[in-house]
Design a protein around this motif. Structure first.
Motif, PDB file in Angstrom:
ATOM      1  N   GLU A  63     -25.670  29.534  -5.635  1.00 45.67           N
ATOM      2  CA  GLU A  63     -26.450  29.126  -4.468  1.00 45.67           C
ATOM      3  C   GLU A  63     -26.338  30.156  -3.347  1.00 45.67           C
ATOM      4  O   GLU A  63     -27.322  30.449  -2.657  1.00 45.67           O
ATOM      5  N   MET A  64     -25.143  30.718  -3.170  1.00 48.26           N
ATOM      6  CA  MET A  64     -24.996  31.756  -2.148  1.00 48.26           C
ATOM      7  C   MET A  64     -25.854  32.972  -2.483  1.00 48.26           C
ATOM      8  O   MET A  64     -26.542  33.522  -1.614  1.00 48.26           O
ATOM      9  N   LEU A  65     -25.824  33.412  -3.728  1.00 49.96           N
ATOM     10  CA  LEU A  65     -26.586  34.586  -4.111  1.00 49.96           C
ATOM     11  C   LEU A  65     -28.087  34.353  -3.954  1.00 49.96           C
ATOM     12  O   LEU A  65     -28.810  35.201  -3.427  1.00 49.96           O
ATOM     13  N   ARG A  92     -33.884  32.825 -10.566  1.00 49.14           N
ATOM     14  CA  ARG A  92     -33.859  31.698  -9.631  1.00 49.14           C
ATOM     15  C   ARG A  92     -34.399  30.433 -10.313  1.00 49.14           C
ATOM     16  O   ARG A  92     -33.811  29.357 -10.204  1.00 49.14           O
ATOM     17  N   ASP A  93     -35.516  30.555 -11.027  1.00 42.85           N
ATOM     18  CA  ASP A  93     -36.111  29.390 -11.678  1.00 42.85           C
ATOM     19  C   ASP A  93     -35.199  28.826 -12.763  1.00 42.85           C
ATOM     20  O   ASP A  93     -35.101  27.605 -12.934  1.00 42.85           O
ATOM     21  N   GLN A  94     -34.542  29.706 -13.516  1.00 40.66           N
ATOM     22  CA  GLN A  94     -33.615  29.226 -14.552  1.00 40.66           C
ATOM     23  C   GLN A  94     -32.463  28.456 -13.932  1.00 40.66           C
ATOM     24  O   GLN A  94     -32.034  27.419 -14.453  1.00 40.66           O
ATOM     25  N   PHE A  95     -31.939  28.952 -12.816  1.00 39.39           N
ATOM     26  CA  PHE A  95     -30.852  28.251 -12.138  1.00 39.39           C
ATOM     27  C   PHE A  95     -31.319  26.907 -11.601  1.00 39.39           C
ATOM     28  O   PHE A  95     -30.675  25.876 -11.805  1.00 39.39           O
ATOM     29  N   ALA A 100     -34.033  38.020  -1.219  1.00 39.33           N
ATOM     30  CA  ALA A 100     -34.210  39.256  -1.980  1.00 39.33           C
ATOM     31  C   ALA A 100     -33.644  39.154  -3.388  1.00 39.33           C
ATOM     32  O   ALA A 100     -33.983  39.962  -4.261  1.00 39.33           O
ATOM     33  N   THR A 101     -32.770  38.168  -3.634  1.00 38.62           N
ATOM     34  CA  THR A 101     -32.171  38.014  -4.956  1.00 38.62           C
ATOM     35  C   THR A 101     -33.153  37.314  -5.886  1.00 38.62           C
ATOM     36  O   THR A 101     -33.564  36.188  -5.638  1.00 38.62           O
ATOM     37  N   ARG A 102     -33.525  37.987  -6.955  1.00 42.00           N
ATOM     38  CA  ARG A 102     -34.448  37.419  -7.930  1.00 42.00           C
ATOM     39  C   ARG A 102     -33.750  37.032  -9.233  1.00 42.00           C
ATOM     40  O   ARG A 102     -34.194  36.132  -9.938  1.00 42.00           O
ATOM     41  N   ARG A 103     -32.640  37.741  -9.536  1.00 45.90           N
ATOM     42  CA  ARG A 103     -31.967  37.504 -10.805  1.00 45.90           C
ATOM     43  C   ARG A 103     -30.497  37.881 -10.658  1.00 45.90           C
ATOM     44  O   ARG A 103     -30.176  38.895 -10.048  1.00 45.90           O
ATOM     45  N   VAL A 104     -29.604  37.051 -11.210  1.00 46.58           N
ATOM     46  CA  VAL A 104     -28.176  37.352 -11.217  1.00 46.58           C
ATOM     47  C   VAL A 104     -27.805  37.889 -12.600  1.00 46.58           C
ATOM     48  O   VAL A 104     -28.246  37.351 -13.627  1.00 46.58           O
ATOM     49  N   VAL A 105     -27.005  38.940 -12.601  1.00 43.23           N
ATOM     50  CA  VAL A 105     -26.607  39.618 -13.835  1.00 43.23           C
ATOM     51  C   VAL A 105     -25.095  39.519 -13.981  1.00 43.23           C
ATOM     52  O   VAL A 105     -24.353  39.764 -13.015  1.00 43.23           O
ATOM     53  N   VAL A 106     -24.624  39.168 -15.176  1.00 44.81           N
ATOM     54  CA  VAL A 106     -23.185  39.105 -15.437  1.00 44.81           C
ATOM     55  C   VAL A 106     -22.876  39.789 -16.762  1.00 44.81           C
ATOM     56  O   VAL A 106     -23.757  39.949 -17.615  1.00 44.81           O
ATOM     57  N   GLU A 107     -21.613  40.179 -16.927  1.00 50.78           N
ATOM     58  CA  GLU A 107     -21.197  40.887 -18.149  1.00 50.78           C
ATOM     59  C   GLU A 107     -19.817  40.407 -18.575  1.00 50.78           C
ATOM     60  O   GLU A 107     -18.855  41.192 -18.577  1.00 50.78           O
ATOM     61  N   PRO A 108     -19.684  39.104 -18.933  1.00 49.05           N
ATOM     62  CA  PRO A 108     -18.366  38.617 -19.351  1.00 49.05           C
ATOM     63  C   PRO A 108     -17.922  39.218 -20.678  1.00 49.05           C
ATOM     64  O   PRO A 108     -18.748  39.554 -21.540  1.00 49.05           O
ATOM     65  N   ASP A 109     -16.630  39.341 -20.813  1.00 48.33           N
ATOM     66  CA  ASP A 109     -16.042  39.808 -22.071  1.00 48.33           C
ATOM     67  C   ASP A 109     -16.525  38.902 -23.210  1.00 48.33           C
ATOM     68  O   ASP A 109     -16.602  37.682 -23.061  1.00 48.33           O
ATOM     69  N   THR A 110     -16.833  39.492 -24.346  1.00 46.85           N
ATOM     70  CA  THR A 110     -17.318  38.700 -25.486  1.00 46.85           C
ATOM     71  C   THR A 110     -16.294  37.666 -25.938  1.00 46.85           C
ATOM     72  O   THR A 110     -16.655  36.651 -26.540  1.00 46.85           O
ATOM     73  N   ARG A 111     -15.015  37.890 -25.621  1.00 45.76           N
ATOM     74  CA  ARG A 111     -13.960  36.945 -26.021  1.00 45.76           C
ATOM     75  C   ARG A 111     -13.835  35.777 -25.051  1.00 45.76           C
ATOM     76  O   ARG A 111     -13.164  34.787 -25.368  1.00 45.76           O
ATOM     77  N   GLY A 162     -26.371  52.756 -16.924  1.00 46.71           N
ATOM     78  CA  GLY A 162     -26.490  53.346 -18.251  1.00 46.71           C
ATOM     79  C   GLY A 162     -26.626  52.346 -19.379  1.00 46.71           C
ATOM     80  O   GLY A 162     -26.999  52.731 -20.496  1.00 46.71           O
ATOM     81  N   VAL A 163     -26.328  51.044 -19.107  1.00 50.48           N
ATOM     82  CA  VAL A 163     -26.453  50.036 -20.164  1.00 50.48           C
ATOM     83  C   VAL A 163     -27.440  48.935 -19.793  1.00 50.48           C
ATOM     84  O   VAL A 163     -27.834  48.141 -20.646  1.00 50.48           O
ATOM     85  N   HIS A 164     -27.835  48.883 -18.531  1.00 53.06           N
ATOM     86  CA  HIS A 164     -28.792  47.866 -18.079  1.00 53.06           C
ATOM     87  C   HIS A 164     -29.749  48.509 -17.095  1.00 53.06           C
ATOM     88  O   HIS A 164     -29.326  49.158 -16.130  1.00 53.06           O
ATOM     89  N   THR A 165     -31.040  48.359 -17.344  1.00 53.93           N
ATOM     90  CA  THR A 165     -32.044  48.866 -16.421  1.00 53.93           C
ATOM     91  C   THR A 165     -32.282  47.803 -15.353  1.00 53.93           C
ATOM     92  O   THR A 165     -32.955  46.798 -15.603  1.00 53.93           O
ATOM     93  N   ALA A 166     -31.668  48.010 -14.194  1.00 54.77           N
ATOM     94  CA  ALA A 166     -31.753  47.013 -13.127  1.00 54.77           C
ATOM     95  C   ALA A 166     -33.178  46.939 -12.579  1.00 54.77           C
ATOM     96  O   ALA A 166     -33.848  47.961 -12.392  1.00 54.77           O
ATOM     97  N   GLU A 167     -33.618  45.708 -12.330  1.00 52.98           N
ATOM     98  CA  GLU A 167     -34.919  45.476 -11.723  1.00 52.98           C
ATOM     99  C   GLU A 167     -34.732  45.156 -10.245  1.00 52.98           C
ATOM    100  O   GLU A 167     -33.638  44.754  -9.822  1.00 52.98           O
ATOM    101  N   PRO A 168     -35.767  45.324  -9.435  1.00 53.13           N
ATOM    102  CA  PRO A 168     -35.653  44.934  -8.024  1.00 53.13           C
ATOM    103  C   PRO A 168     -35.230  43.476  -7.906  1.00 53.13           C
ATOM    104  O   PRO A 168     -35.782  42.609  -8.589  1.00 53.13           O
ATOM    105  N   GLY A 169     -34.229  43.225  -7.084  1.00 51.50           N
ATOM    106  CA  GLY A 169     -33.742  41.863  -6.913  1.00 51.50           C
ATOM    107  C   GLY A 169     -32.620  41.467  -7.841  1.00 51.50           C
ATOM    108  O   GLY A 169     -32.124  40.341  -7.775  1.00 51.50           O
ATOM    109  N   ASP A 170     -32.174  42.372  -8.719  1.00 49.79           N
ATOM    110  CA  ASP A 170     -31.017  42.088  -9.576  1.00 49.79           C
ATOM    111  C   ASP A 170     -29.732  42.183  -8.750  1.00 49.79           C
ATOM    112  O   ASP A 170     -29.548  43.133  -7.975  1.00 49.79           O
ATOM    113  N   VAL A 171     -28.822  41.230  -8.946  1.00 52.56           N
ATOM    114  CA  VAL A 171     -27.529  41.214  -8.275  1.00 52.56           C
ATOM    115  C   VAL A 171     -26.462  40.903  -9.312  1.00 52.56           C
ATOM    116  O   VAL A 171     -26.574  39.919 -10.055  1.00 52.56           O
TER     117      VAL A 171
END
Length: 208
Positions: free
Chosen positions: A146-148, A197-200, A153-164, A111-120
Motif C-alpha cells: 500500500e505504501m509503494l 496495481r490492479d493485481q494487488f 508513479a508506481t505502476r508495478r512492484v518487482v521482487v526477487e526472492p531466493d528460490t529456496r 542486466g536480468v530484468h528490463t525495467a519499465e517506467p513505474g517499476d519499483v
C-alpha cells in the motif's frame, strides 16, 4: 493513507533527526492495529537492525555474519544511494519490520530484468518475535504494498526472492505477485516476480 507532518504556526519546525523519525505512511488494520513506516536512521537503528538481520530467520538477507559496524555501514550506504531507500516499520509504535525500496533499472536486477517506467523493487523483513501474531507477516506485506502504490508513479512492484524461500513466495502470490522466471543473481537464484496495481487491488477486493 499517506500522512505528512505539517508545521503549525508558532511552533518550531522538526529538526532533520526528528523528520527522519516521522512516519511517511500509516494505515490501520482492523485486527492488528496501526502500521507505519519511517526512514531508517542508520546510526540510531543499527543495533536493532543488527539483531534482526543476523537472526536465523533472516538467512535470506545474507547478513548473518555482519557485525554491528557492518550493519550501520550498509544502511548508511543505502541512505546515501539515490536509487535505494530503507524504512523501519512500526506496529502500534514499536519497531517490527524492515522494508527496502530500490530502482530496478539501477540496482539489484540490472542486466536480468528490463525495467519499465513505474517499476519499483522491494525487500521486506519482519522482526523475530517470541510469540508471532497470526497473519502478521501478510499484514506487513500488505502495508508495504500500500505504501509503494500510494505513490501514483508506481505502476508495478518487482521482487526477487531466493528460490529456496518458499514461505515468502507464497505470501507474494497471496498479494498478487506472479512469477516471471528464475534468474541468476550474484548471491542467489531468484524467482523474478511482479505485481501491478490492479493485481494487488484484486487480492484486496478493492478496485479503486
Amino acid at each position: 493513507m499517506n500522512e505528512h507532518s505539517a508545521h503549525i504556526p508558532g511552533q518550531r519546525p522538526p529538526s532533520a533527526a526528528e523528520a527522519e523519525r516521522t512516519p511517511l505512511f500509516t494505515r490501520t488494520d482492523e485486527a492488528l492495529g496501526e502500521f507505519a513506516l519511517r526512514p531508517v536512521d542508520p546510526a540510531a537503528d543499527a543495533a536493532l537492525l543488527h539483531g534482526w538481520v543476523t537472526h536465523p530467520k533472516a538467512v535470506f538477507w545474507l547478513m548473518q555474519d555482519c557485525d554491528l559496524a557492518a550493519v550501520e555501514q550498509e544502511f548508511t550506504r543505502i541512505a546515501a544511494d539515490p536509487f535505494h531507500d530503507a524504512f523501519l516499520g512500526l506496529h502500534n509504535g514499536t519497531p517490527a519490520f524492515l522494508m527496502e525500496r530500490y530502482d530496478p533499472a539501477h540496482r539489484e536486477l540490472v542486466g536480468v530484468h528490463t525495467a519499465e517506467p513505474g517499476d519499483v523493487g522491494m525487500h521486506f523483513l519482519t522482526a523475530p518475535a517470541a510469540a508471532p501474531l497470526h497473519g502478521f507477516t501478510r499484514v506487513v506485506l500488505t502495508t508495504v504494498m500500500e505504501m509503494l502504490f500510494d505513490d501514483p508513479a508506481t505502476r508495478r512492484v518487482v521482487v526477487e526472492p531466493d528460490t529456496r524461500n518458499t514461505a515468502v513466495q507464497a505470501l507474494n502470490k497471496a498479494v498478487g505477485f506472479e512469477v516471471l522466471r528464475t534468474v541468476s543473481l550474484p548471491a542467489k537464484d531468484a524467482c523474478l516476480s511482479t505485481c501491478t496495481r490492479d493485481q494487488f487491488l484484486a487480492t484486496r477486493g478493492d478496485h479503486r
